[in-house]
Design a protein around this motif. Structure first.
Motif, mmCIF file in Angstrom:
data_model
loop_
_atom_site.group_PDB
_atom_site.id
_atom_site.type_symbol
_atom_site.label_atom_id
_atom_site.label_comp_id
_atom_site.label_asym_id
_atom_site.label_seq_id
_atom_site.Cartn_x
_atom_site.Cartn_y
_atom_site.Cartn_z
ATOM 1 N N GLN A 26 29.086 58.784 4.360
ATOM 2 C CA GLN A 26 30.437 59.055 3.871
ATOM 3 C C GLN A 26 30.846 58.046 2.790
ATOM 4 O O GLN A 26 31.416 58.425 1.760
ATOM 5 C CB GLN A 26 31.431 59.017 5.024
ATOM 6 C CG GLN A 26 32.852 59.261 4.597
ATOM 7 C CD GLN A 26 33.847 59.089 5.723
ATOM 8 O OE1 GLN A 26 33.505 58.607 6.800
ATOM 9 N NE2 GLN A 26 35.083 59.474 5.484
ATOM 10 N N MET A 27 30.575 56.761 3.013
ATOM 11 C CA MET A 27 30.924 55.753 2.008
ATOM 12 C C MET A 27 30.135 55.969 0.716
ATOM 13 O O MET A 27 30.675 55.819 -0.379
ATOM 14 C CB MET A 27 30.674 54.347 2.555
ATOM 15 C CG MET A 27 31.669 53.930 3.614
ATOM 16 S SD MET A 27 31.506 52.213 4.137
ATOM 17 C CE MET A 27 29.917 52.187 4.908
ATOM 18 N N THR A 28 28.869 56.354 0.851
ATOM 19 C CA THR A 28 28.042 56.619 -0.326
ATOM 20 C C THR A 28 28.606 57.792 -1.118
ATOM 21 O O THR A 28 28.706 57.733 -2.352
ATOM 22 C CB THR A 28 26.588 56.890 0.089
ATOM 23 O OG1 THR A 28 26.104 55.774 0.842
ATOM 24 C CG2 THR A 28 25.698 57.117 -1.111
ATOM 25 N N VAL A 33 31.636 60.096 -5.717
ATOM 26 C CA VAL A 33 32.794 60.839 -6.224
ATOM 27 C C VAL A 33 33.584 59.989 -7.217
ATOM 28 O O VAL A 33 34.063 60.495 -8.233
ATOM 29 C CB VAL A 33 33.678 61.339 -5.057
ATOM 30 C CG1 VAL A 33 35.018 61.845 -5.545
ATOM 31 C CG2 VAL A 33 32.954 62.426 -4.275
ATOM 32 N N SER A 34 33.715 58.690 -6.941
ATOM 33 C CA SER A 34 34.418 57.828 -7.903
ATOM 34 C C SER A 34 33.684 57.805 -9.238
ATOM 35 O O SER A 34 34.313 57.726 -10.295
ATOM 36 C CB SER A 34 34.581 56.411 -7.340
ATOM 37 O OG SER A 34 33.366 55.702 -7.404
ATOM 38 N N CYS A 35 32.362 57.892 -9.195
ATOM 39 C CA CYS A 35 31.582 57.918 -10.437
ATOM 40 C C CYS A 35 31.873 59.182 -11.228
ATOM 41 O O CYS A 35 31.951 59.143 -12.460
ATOM 42 C CB CYS A 35 30.087 57.808 -10.138
ATOM 43 S SG CYS A 35 29.067 57.823 -11.625
ATOM 44 N N THR A 36 32.045 60.301 -10.546
ATOM 45 C CA THR A 36 32.361 61.539 -11.268
ATOM 46 C C THR A 36 33.698 61.403 -11.995
ATOM 47 O O THR A 36 33.849 61.926 -13.098
ATOM 48 C CB THR A 36 32.375 62.764 -10.331
ATOM 49 O OG1 THR A 36 33.385 62.592 -9.338
ATOM 50 C CG2 THR A 36 31.017 62.977 -9.672
ATOM 51 N N MET A 44 32.748 54.412 -19.296
ATOM 52 C CA MET A 44 31.419 53.898 -18.967
ATOM 53 C C MET A 44 31.473 52.457 -18.461
ATOM 54 O O MET A 44 30.592 52.026 -17.728
ATOM 55 C CB MET A 44 30.485 54.012 -20.174
ATOM 56 C CG MET A 44 30.263 55.455 -20.620
ATOM 57 S SD MET A 44 29.818 56.577 -19.257
ATOM 58 C CE MET A 44 28.166 56.044 -18.918
ATOM 59 N N LYS A 45 32.517 51.728 -18.843
ATOM 60 C CA LYS A 45 32.699 50.369 -18.335
ATOM 61 C C LYS A 45 32.799 50.405 -16.804
ATOM 62 O O LYS A 45 32.194 49.583 -16.115
ATOM 63 C CB LYS A 45 33.951 49.767 -18.965
ATOM 64 C CG LYS A 45 34.304 48.391 -18.504
ATOM 65 C CD LYS A 45 35.436 47.748 -19.297
ATOM 66 C CE LYS A 45 36.601 48.644 -19.561
ATOM 67 N NZ LYS A 45 37.755 47.959 -20.179
ATOM 68 N N GLN A 46 33.530 51.375 -16.275
ATOM 69 C CA GLN A 46 33.672 51.512 -14.819
ATOM 70 C C GLN A 46 32.346 51.942 -14.174
ATOM 71 O O GLN A 46 32.040 51.538 -13.057
ATOM 72 C CB GLN A 46 34.770 52.524 -14.478
ATOM 73 C CG GLN A 46 36.142 52.112 -14.923
ATOM 74 C CD GLN A 46 36.706 50.974 -14.105
ATOM 75 O OE1 GLN A 46 36.336 50.756 -12.969
ATOM 76 N NE2 GLN A 46 37.615 50.229 -14.702
ATOM 77 N N ILE A 52 27.833 51.230 -10.279
ATOM 78 C CA ILE A 52 26.454 50.783 -10.019
ATOM 79 C C ILE A 52 26.426 49.581 -9.078
ATOM 80 O O ILE A 52 25.691 49.607 -8.080
ATOM 81 C CB ILE A 52 25.696 50.530 -11.337
ATOM 82 C CG1 ILE A 52 25.459 51.873 -12.052
ATOM 83 C CG2 ILE A 52 24.367 49.818 -11.084
ATOM 84 C CD1 ILE A 52 24.861 51.760 -13.439
ATOM 85 N N PRO A 53 27.225 48.518 -9.310
ATOM 86 C CA PRO A 53 27.192 47.402 -8.350
ATOM 87 C C PRO A 53 27.666 47.801 -6.948
ATOM 88 O O PRO A 53 27.123 47.324 -5.951
ATOM 89 C CB PRO A 53 28.121 46.359 -8.953
ATOM 90 C CG PRO A 53 28.240 46.699 -10.373
ATOM 91 C CD PRO A 53 28.039 48.172 -10.475
ATOM 92 N N GLU A 54 28.659 48.688 -6.856
ATOM 93 C CA GLU A 54 29.120 49.130 -5.540
ATOM 94 C C GLU A 54 28.014 49.874 -4.806
ATOM 95 O O GLU A 54 27.771 49.634 -3.620
ATOM 96 C CB GLU A 54 30.344 50.049 -5.672
ATOM 97 C CG GLU A 54 31.627 49.323 -5.938
ATOM 98 C CD GLU A 54 32.817 50.254 -6.054
ATOM 99 O OE1 GLU A 54 32.653 51.504 -6.023
ATOM 100 O OE2 GLU A 54 33.943 49.734 -6.190
#
Length: 185
Positions: A26-28, A33-36, A44-46, A52-54
């Motif tokens: 679920q966390m993954t 979803v936040s990446c979308t 792209m900064k986010q 990626i680090p998260e």
């Protein structure tokens, strides 16, 4: 198992481990979803300094724990001889508190893998903490330079944020993310 005296203990253990695996999945999915959202807004900064680090942090710590659970489930401990099944609680406690120490390994080279994963996860935290504020400060300096040389008009930009605001926001987000990962598992 239905005729054993430790049936309740077994079922509680299975429920707990299943809940951890579901929680990590679920966390993954939440991070994906936040990446979308970041991709939709072309931020792209986010993507590079948050998503990626998260994801790497999550997979190196709790994704690894979910993988250990599945490996332990899929191993027939009756066929291994005198070696008892390793305690995942002890393994994960040692993962964070005694990196590289695995008293009863689940697989060959586990101590080295765990030390490497912890080092990678540790390196993700400063990237999460400082990547976006650093880029914001760099962009702001470039914006100020363009204004000074007349290449850009100084506007009352409502989207403009002070460096301290960005840094505080990023600190809060990083702390919430790391603590959320720990508390959800």
């Amino acid at each position: 198992w239905s005729e054993t005296t430790n049936k309740l203990e077994f079922y509680n253990s299975v429920k707990m481990k299943s809940a951890i695996v579901v929680g990590v999945v679920q966390m993954t999915l939440g991070v994906i979803v936040s990446c979308t959202n970041h991709l939709y807004f072309k931020d792209m900064k986010q993507v590079y300094f948050r998503f990626i680090p998260e994801l790497v942090f999550l997979m190196c710590t709790f994704g690894y724990m979910a993988m250990l659970i599945v490996v332990k489930w899929c191993t027939s401990w009756a066929e291994t001889g005198t070696n008892p099944a390793p305690s995942l609680l002890e393994t994960m406690t040692n993962f964070f508190l005694s990196p590289g120490y695995v008293p009863n390994p689940l697989y060959q080279g586990q101590a080295q893998v765990q030390a490497l994963l912890l080092a990678i996860a540790f390196c993700c935290v400063p990237v999460l903490l400082g990547g976006i504020p650093y880029l914001h400060k760099k962009e702001e300096k470039e914006r100020q330079r363009r204004i000074q040389f007349g290449e850009e008009a100084e506007e009352d930009d409502h989207d403009h944020h002070e460096f301290s605001e960005v840094m505080i926001h990023q600190m809060i987000h990083t702390i919430e993310y790391v603590l959320g990962c720990v508390s959800n598992t």
